[in-house]
Write a protein that holds these residues in place. Structure first.
Motif, PDB file in Angstrom:
ATOM      1  N   GLU A 166       0.831  -1.208   0.000  1.00 17.10           N
ATOM      2  CA  GLU A 166       0.000   0.000   0.000  1.00 17.10           C
ATOM      3  C   GLU A 166       0.861   1.252   0.000  1.00 17.10           C
ATOM      4  O   GLU A 166       0.530   2.252  -0.653  1.00 17.10           O
ATOM      5  N   HIS A 167       1.977   1.209   0.740  1.00 20.78           N
ATOM      6  CA  HIS A 167       2.883   2.357   0.772  1.00 20.78           C
ATOM      7  C   HIS A 167       3.487   2.597  -0.612  1.00 20.78           C
ATOM      8  O   HIS A 167       3.557   3.746  -1.078  1.00 20.78           O
ATOM      9  N   LEU A 168       3.913   1.536  -1.284  1.00 23.62           N
ATOM     10  CA  LEU A 168       4.502   1.683  -2.613  1.00 23.62           C
ATOM     11  C   LEU A 168       3.460   2.122  -3.636  1.00 23.62           C
ATOM     12  O   LEU A 168       3.786   2.821  -4.598  1.00 23.62           O
ATOM     13  N   GLU A 169       2.219   1.715  -3.438  1.00 21.47           N
ATOM     14  CA  GLU A 169       1.158   2.162  -4.346  1.00 21.47           C
ATOM     15  C   GLU A 169       0.863   3.641  -4.139  1.00 21.47           C
ATOM     16  O   GLU A 169       0.641   4.388  -5.092  1.00 21.47           O
ATOM     17  N   LYS A 170       0.885   4.069  -2.883  1.00 22.58           N
ATOM     18  CA  LYS A 170       0.624   5.474  -2.570  1.00 22.58           C
ATOM     19  C   LYS A 170       1.802   6.350  -2.958  1.00 22.58           C
ATOM     20  O   LYS A 170       1.623   7.490  -3.419  1.00 22.58           O
ATOM     21  N   TYR A 171       3.030   5.823  -2.788  1.00 26.08           N
ATOM     22  CA  TYR A 171       4.245   6.557  -3.134  1.00 26.08           C
ATOM     23  C   TYR A 171       5.105   5.695  -4.055  1.00 26.08           C
ATOM     24  O   TYR A 171       6.091   5.086  -3.622  1.00 26.08           O
ATOM     25  N   PRO A 172       4.756   5.615  -5.333  1.00 27.00           N
ATOM     26  CA  PRO A 172       5.476   4.705  -6.245  1.00 27.00           C
ATOM     27  C   PRO A 172       6.938   5.069  -6.456  1.00 27.00           C
ATOM     28  O   PRO A 172       7.698   4.247  -6.946  1.00 27.00           O
ATOM     29  N   HIS A 173       7.340   6.282  -6.070  1.00 31.40           N
ATOM     30  CA  HIS A 173       8.748   6.661  -6.200  1.00 31.40           C
ATOM     31  C   HIS A 173       9.474   6.560  -4.860  1.00 31.40           C
ATOM     32  O   HIS A 173      10.507   7.202  -4.648  1.00 31.40           O
ATOM     33  N   SER A 174       8.954   5.738  -3.979  1.00 31.93           N
ATOM     34  CA  SER A 174       9.568   5.519  -2.668  1.00 31.93           C
ATOM     35  C   SER A 174      11.011   5.048  -2.806  1.00 31.93           C
ATOM     36  O   SER A 174      11.373   4.352  -3.753  1.00 31.93           O
ATOM     37  N   LEU A 175      11.833   5.414  -1.816  1.00 35.00           N
ATOM     38  CA  LEU A 175      13.230   4.979  -1.774  1.00 35.00           C
ATOM     39  C   LEU A 175      13.396   3.615  -1.114  1.00 35.00           C
ATOM     40  O   LEU A 175      14.499   3.059  -1.099  1.00 35.00           O
ATOM     41  N   LEU A 176      12.331   3.069  -0.530  1.00 36.63           N
ATOM     42  CA  LEU A 176      12.431   1.754   0.115  1.00 36.63           C
ATOM     43  C   LEU A 176      12.869   0.711  -0.900  1.00 36.63           C
ATOM     44  O   LEU A 176      12.425   0.712  -2.050  1.00 36.63           O
ATOM     45  N   VAL A 177      13.755  -0.184  -0.464  1.00 36.72           N
ATOM     46  CA  VAL A 177      14.199  -1.254  -1.344  1.00 36.72           C
ATOM     47  C   VAL A 177      12.987  -2.069  -1.783  1.00 36.72           C
ATOM     48  O   VAL A 177      12.027  -2.250  -1.027  1.00 36.72           O
ATOM     49  N   LYS A 178      13.029  -2.547  -3.025  1.00 37.98           N
ATOM     50  CA  LYS A 178      11.902  -3.295  -3.575  1.00 37.98           C
ATOM     51  C   LYS A 178      12.134  -4.796  -3.354  1.00 37.98           C
ATOM     52  O   LYS A 178      13.025  -5.397  -3.949  1.00 37.98           O
ATOM     53  N   LEU A 393      14.130   4.387 -10.043  1.00 37.43           N
ATOM     54  CA  LEU A 393      13.612   4.779  -8.738  1.00 37.43           C
ATOM     55  C   LEU A 393      14.720   5.078  -7.741  1.00 37.43           C
ATOM     56  O   LEU A 393      14.501   5.795  -6.764  1.00 37.43           O
ATOM     57  N   HIS A 394      15.900   4.540  -7.957  1.00 31.84           N
ATOM     58  CA  HIS A 394      17.003   4.745  -7.023  1.00 31.84           C
ATOM     59  C   HIS A 394      18.104   5.641  -7.604  1.00 31.84           C
ATOM     60  O   HIS A 394      19.168   5.758  -7.008  1.00 31.84           O
ATOM     61  N   VAL A 395      17.844   6.249  -8.752  1.00 33.79           N
ATOM     62  CA  VAL A 395      18.854   7.079  -9.411  1.00 33.79           C
ATOM     63  C   VAL A 395      18.412   8.533  -9.418  1.00 33.79           C
ATOM     64  O   VAL A 395      17.302   8.851  -9.853  1.00 33.79           O
ATOM     65  N   ILE A 396      19.266   9.407  -8.908  1.00 28.13           N
ATOM     66  CA  ILE A 396      18.984  10.843  -8.894  1.00 28.13           C
ATOM     67  C   ILE A 396      20.219  11.563  -9.421  1.00 28.13           C
ATOM     68  O   ILE A 396      21.317  11.380  -8.883  1.00 28.13           O
ATOM     69  N   ASP A 397      20.043  12.385 -10.435  1.00 27.75           N
ATOM     70  CA  ASP A 397      21.165  13.116 -11.009  1.00 27.75           C
ATOM     71  C   ASP A 397      21.243  14.524 -10.451  1.00 27.75           C
ATOM     72  O   ASP A 397      20.262  15.275 -10.482  1.00 27.75           O
TER      73      ASP A 397
END
Length: 455
Positions: A166-178, A393-397
């Protein structure tokens, strides 16, 4: 596993032989300790185990391929346990449809996932400086991590799987490991092993120059760096990062907010001791450009809005420019430009594209209302335009560096033992910060670390 190896693990093996094997492996482990990552070949202690894991995972994923996912997950899907019998072992797969659903939302096909987990190439073992007794393996292409877990940790994840989803659905760009799978393997004459499959945060790692495991404290948070010029992989810690900054410029507000969102979720789970994984690499010269081509913009917008869009099949170059996520007007105009361009392509100059002024006005009002609602949802979920990357999802430039960031190790519950450990460490380390604190304090401290170490 060949017959000789099976016999060696059987009850007929003398205690002396087993002790000798452990000693030999202990010496090898000391030699390999600094290497960090190496191939599990036929002489390796875990060769037989990893071969069985590959065989079992191939069959488990094939079962998902042969049984297509339902449109909606049911309660039974979360409690489903499937046992598959193999020649020398059996493999149990937990909540298979749920994890398959998550993989699909990340743009992975089951065939790609199966191929990565079961390729002919040997798994790699990663020896970390973590105090955990877990064993860490990487698929040969380094896409996925496999980690052995205790029964308690595996059951903790499964019992909280619904709210995690539910958390990943609400925040699909979450930093939590998948987390992509939970399994248990039982080999003859050996104890059962639970293990999980995760998406690797550090992918692709070809040009990564430094890796860090951050907990936001001081005690035991220093690691001796690898000798200069060596190929040794060392994961550094908080004190190694002192005096440095994650330089994100316009991406910084997004990161601060997402760390707050994810750590607040972990606080509800009453957990602590999780880590913020961090790595960086310099951008190529052609990646330093801040401009976005129209094609790249469409690609990034699709990945940001459409959860089932697969970055694996992206063909445009990996040159993601920096976007000011806090500037909603800019974001809206970019998404609106994409939609307007598509509308022009469909309408053209023909009679089918001609509409009356009143129809144009009604259609425009409707489109603006829809776009405003979409933008509000986009912002509420703390989304950002994702880079054209296999691990977006884990890459930020930032302006000069590419950062890989993710939150891992979310299984340590703040129970009675941890409370006692907290009291003991307060006496042993007065006026110093250490890992074992209450979940609210841990959450606040990690957020503060990110706040203090980003620009």
């Amino acid at each position: 596993m060949n017959r000789t190896e099976m016999e060696m693990s059987g009850p007929g093996v003398s205690r002396h032989s087993r002790t000798g094997k452990r000693r030999r492996w202990g010496r090898l482990r000391q030699q390999w300790k600094l290497l960090g990552l190496f191939e599990i070949d036929q002489q390796h202690e875990f060769y037989s185990l990893t071969c069985m894991m590959k065989e079992g995972l191939f069959a488990a994923v094939q079962n998902t391929i042969d049984n297509p996912l339902p449109d909606e997950l049911s309660e039974d899907d979360y409690t489903l346990e499937v046992t598959q019998i193999h020649k020398d072992f059996r493999m149990e797969t937990y909540a298979g449809p749920v994890f398959a659903s998550l993989r699909r939302s990340l743009g992975m096909t089951e065939k790609e996932y199966q191929q990565s987990l079961s390729s002919e190439g040997s798994y790699l073992q990663f020896i970390s400086n973590s105090k955990s007794k877990a064993d860490f393996f990487l698929t040969n292409d380094k896409l996925f991590f496999l980690k052995t877990q205790s029964k308690r940790e595996a059951r903790f994840l499964l019992s909280n799987l619904r709210i995690y989803m539910e958390h990943l659905e609400k925040y699909p760009h979450s930093l939590l490991v998948k987390f992509l799978g939970v399994h248990r393997i039982k080999i003859a004459y050996q104890r059962m092993k639970y293990f999980i499959v995760m998406q690797s945060v550090f992918y692709p790692d070809d040009r990564i120059t430094a890796r860090y495991d951050i907990k936001g404290c001081e005690v035991s948070r220093w690691t001796d760096p690898a000798p200069e010029g060596s190929q040794i992989i060392v994961v550094l810690k908080d004190l190694n990062f002192e005096g440095q900054f994650i330089q994100l410029d316009q991406q910084r507000p997004w990161l601060l907010h997402q760390v707050e969102i994810d750590t607040a979720f972990l606080q509800t789970l009453n957990v602590l001791d999780y880590s913020l994984l961090l790595a960086h690499q310099p951008l190529h010269q052609d990646e330093l450009s801040q401009s976005l081509s129209f094609a790249t913009l469409i690609m990034r917008a699709k990945k940001s809005v459409n959860a089932t869009f697969s970055p694996t099949h992206a063909t445009s170059p990996t040159v993601p420019g920096v976007v000011a996520e806090e500037d909603s007007t800019l974001l809206f105009s970019e998404l609106n430009t994409t939609q307007c361009h598509v509308t022009e392509m469909h309408s053209g100059n023909g009679a089918m594209g001609i509409a009356s002024p009143e129809e144009d006005k009604i259609e425009q009002q409707s489109r603006v209302g829809t776009e405003s609602a979409d933008l509000q949802t986009f912002q509420a979920q703390n989304r950002r335009l994702l880079p054209n990357f296999k691990n977006p999802l884990h890459v930020i430039d930032g302006p000069e560096q590419r950062y890989f960031i993710g939150i891992i190790d979310i299984f340590t519950v703040y129970g009675f033992k941890k409370r006692l450990e907290h009291l003991w460490k307060r006496l042993r380390h007065p006026r110093q910060t250490f890992s074992t604190v209450s979940p609210p304090a841990y959450c606040y401290r990690l957020c503060q670390w990110v706040q203090d170490h980003t620009k």
